[in-house]
Write a protein that holds these residues in place. Sequence first.
Motif, PDB file in Angstrom:
ATOM      1  N   GLY A 291      -1.961  -6.780   5.178  1.00 35.84           N
ATOM      2  CA  GLY A 291      -1.004  -8.120   5.507  1.00 35.84           C
ATOM      3  C   GLY A 291      -0.607  -7.996   7.378  1.00 35.84           C
ATOM      4  N   GLU A 292      -2.772  -8.155   7.706  1.00 33.12           N
ATOM      5  CA  GLU A 292      -2.819  -7.888   8.951  1.00 33.12           C
ATOM      6  C   GLU A 292      -2.895  -9.309   9.284  1.00 33.12           C
ATOM      7  OE1 GLU A 292      -7.541  -9.378   7.911  1.00 33.12           O
ATOM      8  OE2 GLU A 292      -7.298  -8.121   9.325  1.00 33.12           O
ATOM      9  N   SER A 293      -2.421 -10.191   9.019  1.00 35.18           N
ATOM     10  CA  SER A 293      -2.052 -11.782   9.613  1.00 35.18           C
ATOM     11  C   SER A 293      -0.744 -12.079   9.104  1.00 35.18           C
ATOM     12  CB  SER A 293      -2.930 -12.725   8.706  1.00 35.18           C
ATOM     13  OG  SER A 293      -4.532 -12.464   9.883  1.00 35.18           O
ATOM     14  N   GLY A 294      -0.069 -10.817   9.128  1.00 35.52           N
ATOM     15  CA  GLY A 294       1.907 -11.672   8.409  1.00 35.52           C
ATOM     16  C   GLY A 294       2.092 -12.274   6.892  1.00 35.52           C
TER      17      GLY A 294
ATOM     18  N   LYS B 208      -0.304  -3.170   7.944  1.00 32.46           N
ATOM     19  CA  LYS B 208      -1.345  -2.264   7.249  1.00 32.46           C
ATOM     20  C   LYS B 208      -1.682  -2.595   6.285  1.00 32.46           C
ATOM     21  CE  LYS B 208       2.385   1.036   6.479  1.00 32.46           C
ATOM     22  NZ  LYS B 208       3.074   2.073   6.751  1.00 32.46           N
ATOM     23  N   ILE B 209      -2.448  -2.412   4.884  1.00 26.49           N
ATOM     24  CA  ILE B 209      -2.574  -2.304   4.203  1.00 26.49           C
ATOM     25  C   ILE B 209      -1.095  -1.611   2.977  1.00 26.49           C
ATOM     26  CG2 ILE B 209      -4.284  -1.898   1.967  1.00 26.49           C
ATOM     27  CD1 ILE B 209      -6.376  -2.235   3.770  1.00 26.49           C
ATOM     28  N   ILE B 210      -0.863  -2.302   2.315  1.00 25.00           N
ATOM     29  CA  ILE B 210       0.360  -2.007   1.106  1.00 25.00           C
ATOM     30  C   ILE B 210      -0.472  -1.542   0.163  1.00 25.00           C
ATOM     31  CG2 ILE B 210       2.648  -2.692   0.115  1.00 25.00           C
ATOM     32  CD1 ILE B 210       2.317  -1.950   3.552  1.00 25.00           C
ATOM     33  N   THR B 211      -0.365  -0.265  -0.012  1.00 23.25           N
ATOM     34  CA  THR B 211      -1.251   0.271  -1.599  1.00 23.25           C
ATOM     35  C   THR B 211      -1.019  -0.003  -2.634  1.00 23.25           C
ATOM     36  OG1 THR B 211      -0.910   2.094  -1.288  1.00 23.25           O
ATOM     37  CG2 THR B 211      -3.057   1.769   0.374  1.00 23.25           C
ATOM     38  N   ARG B 212       0.104  -0.134  -2.658  1.00 25.85           N
ATOM     39  CA  ARG B 212       1.048  -0.442  -3.957  1.00 25.85           C
ATOM     40  C   ARG B 212       2.715  -1.763  -4.147  1.00 25.85           C
ATOM     41  NH1 ARG B 212       1.089   5.438  -3.366  1.00 25.85           N
ATOM     42  NH2 ARG B 212       0.421   7.277  -4.978  1.00 25.85           N
ATOM     43  N   PRO B 213       2.356  -2.068  -4.999  1.00 26.55           N
ATOM     44  CA  PRO B 213       3.874  -2.967  -4.673  1.00 26.55           C
ATOM     45  C   PRO B 213       4.991  -2.744  -3.748  1.00 26.55           C
ATOM     46  CG  PRO B 213       2.890  -3.686  -6.873  1.00 26.55           C
ATOM     47  CD  PRO B 213       2.453  -1.984  -6.629  1.00 26.55           C
ATOM     48  N   ARG B 214       5.499  -3.192  -3.052  1.00 22.09           N
ATOM     49  CA  ARG B 214       6.717  -3.123  -2.223  1.00 22.09           C
ATOM     50  C   ARG B 214       7.866  -4.499  -1.937  1.00 22.09           C
ATOM     51  NH1 ARG B 214       6.774  -1.328   4.176  1.00 22.09           N
ATOM     52  NH2 ARG B 214       5.021   0.336   3.574  1.00 22.09           N
TER      53      ARG B 214
END
Length: 695
Positions: A27-30, A40-46
């Motif tokens: 999500g570095e650029s929104g 940051k990187i989202i490692t699991r679905p949110r």
Amino acid sequence: MKPKTKPPRILNKLPTEVYKLLVCGTGESGELGLGPNESKIITRPREIPTTGIIHLSSGPVHTTVVTQNGQIMNWGINDDSALGRNTSFSPSLSESTESDATDSLNPHESVPTLIPDASFPQNTIFVQSTSGQSCTFALTTTGLVYGWGTFHDNAGTLSFTIDADDKVVTKAQRPILIQHLKNIVSISAGNNFCLALDEKGAVFGWGIGQQSQLGKRLIGRRVEQSLIPSRIPLPPSKKMRSIHTTSNTAFAIDRDGSIWAWGLNNTCQTGIAPGTGEHEVVAPTKVSALANLNIVSIAGGANHTIGMTRAGEAYVWGAFAHGQTGLEASSLLQEDSQAIGRNEDGKPTYHTPKKLDLAGVIGVAAGSNHTMAFTQDGRLYTWGLNDSRQCGLGPLASNRIDRPTRIANTAVSSLEVVAGSAGASILLILLTTLIILTTRLLLILPPYRGPPLPRKRGSPTHLLVVLGSGGHTAEMLTMLGGLDTKAYTHRTYIVSAGDPISATKAAAFETTLVQRALQSNPKASAGELRALQGTYTIATVPRARKVHQSFLTAPYTCLLTLLATLRLLHAPPLVEPGKQGSAPGAPDLILTNGPATSAIVVYASLLLRFLGARGHVDTRIIYVESFARIESLSLTARCLGWAVDRLIVQWGELAGKMGGKAEYGGLLVMAALERGKSEKSRKFGNNEKDMSNTS
């Protein structure tokens, strides 16, 4: 009496099924829509806090949804107007201006936001959207298409449409009606082109067609005319039922169930085995390899394709170097050698559609190098490139997922274990090694490291300063205004590639130091003058990471910066005093105030210290937090606070942060500007002496 205006015919009904949206990956650029504090990187679905979604489309760095009210909502990068709305943002002084800070994302880009209704005619209701690289298109209930953003050709030139004066419009900052389209029932965009299907089964295309994405070769005037929708040259007797696009390839399914393909085919992503030297399918061509499969939906990325059949089966073809087809390369090369081809880079491709071991598939989707499939029992499977955790399998998953793997509540719970225990002796060796490395690391870090070794009086002292560009450079050079050149006989200034302004400012700063030495010692001998002047070096290293740079390439650029910095820290002997020259070995003191490149420099110094490199064991590091940080520490400060010897902040609100490590040094920038006029200037002088004593 005026005649009544006939209401427009409703071609496309607004879907009534409402969905929740879950996101994962970088999500570095929104682009994940999680707000300005979630880069940051989202490692699991949110799940993101957006409700009432009826349709979703996503480009490389922006996302568009249609709401249950028929409105357009989007988020992500708007550099080329892909969002079609005003996202200008001016952060306050208390907000970070540092490019790598987590709270530096533009809230108008990183928060899901509706395009204002005023951007469209009254009573406009949308039912579908489609997103390309830097463009977005939306379809209305009445069969009209609106678009915004721009197309990029192979040379990076921007263009979007041709206006009434026959001039090229390079970028549409706000939504505009796409001319020459009516009675449209479906739209689908690739990276830099778009297709539209009308109610009679005709397909229209427009955009950049340099890889034959528009079903023809474009030369001369036809290049510009391709920005205006024109009919794709499919057989007139064939009426199309649906259209589908990948990055640079197009598909259409006719009402008889036959698949037609055209566009880029360098990895057999059309399903058509290319002839020698052929990397494109110019005209729409029936894909015989897909005959009788009854495919109803197609998706794909940059070099691979997946098709879903009416019976709920999934077939894949194209490149598989990143696992994006869900076929293990080793088994393919052994079992199906006749179906293996090579692209122009020599990488293997699979040009015969192969069935995946999945049943009950009801939907397929694809990113650039990863793929997803949804099954009727509510399960979601994913596979392919996972370097940014875009597969959603958790932080411990491999960077490449070769087989369709279910996303479960527990990370990587469905991955098959393929290796057993190697025995207790290997475990003991690993534990012993871990203990030794951890002990070594603790001994080189504050507060466990000992004091520096005593220095011989008059020995050269090396100061290394990291200039972070823009305001960081200005702050740093301002704080160094009273630098004693006799205390620091050599100065090294590190600047990032592409930042000539900082290099120029550093040279000008050195000139002022020399002039000050001459003015304060007009009768000094030549030898004394050389000692007063010292030497300096302006060194350039590759930029660690550019703004909006993809995480796919960031590790490579960071590695280049690290290697260049390691070479720099082992500089050759001192040259003639008073001129630019090379540094006298390892720096005694590293002084930095961010941003990203400074982290690489600090970690390079730590690596050399960890390895026991000569001269680096006693190097001290001071990080001075930016004057703009008032209430919270920057990301760089939080990342480096544990590794530096001193963390100095300029506002009392930050004192004691990082477990009490943050020291309040006063307003160093303001004190430097008013040196000699206030009590703050005297405090700054004492603080500078403290810095000198550290080394």
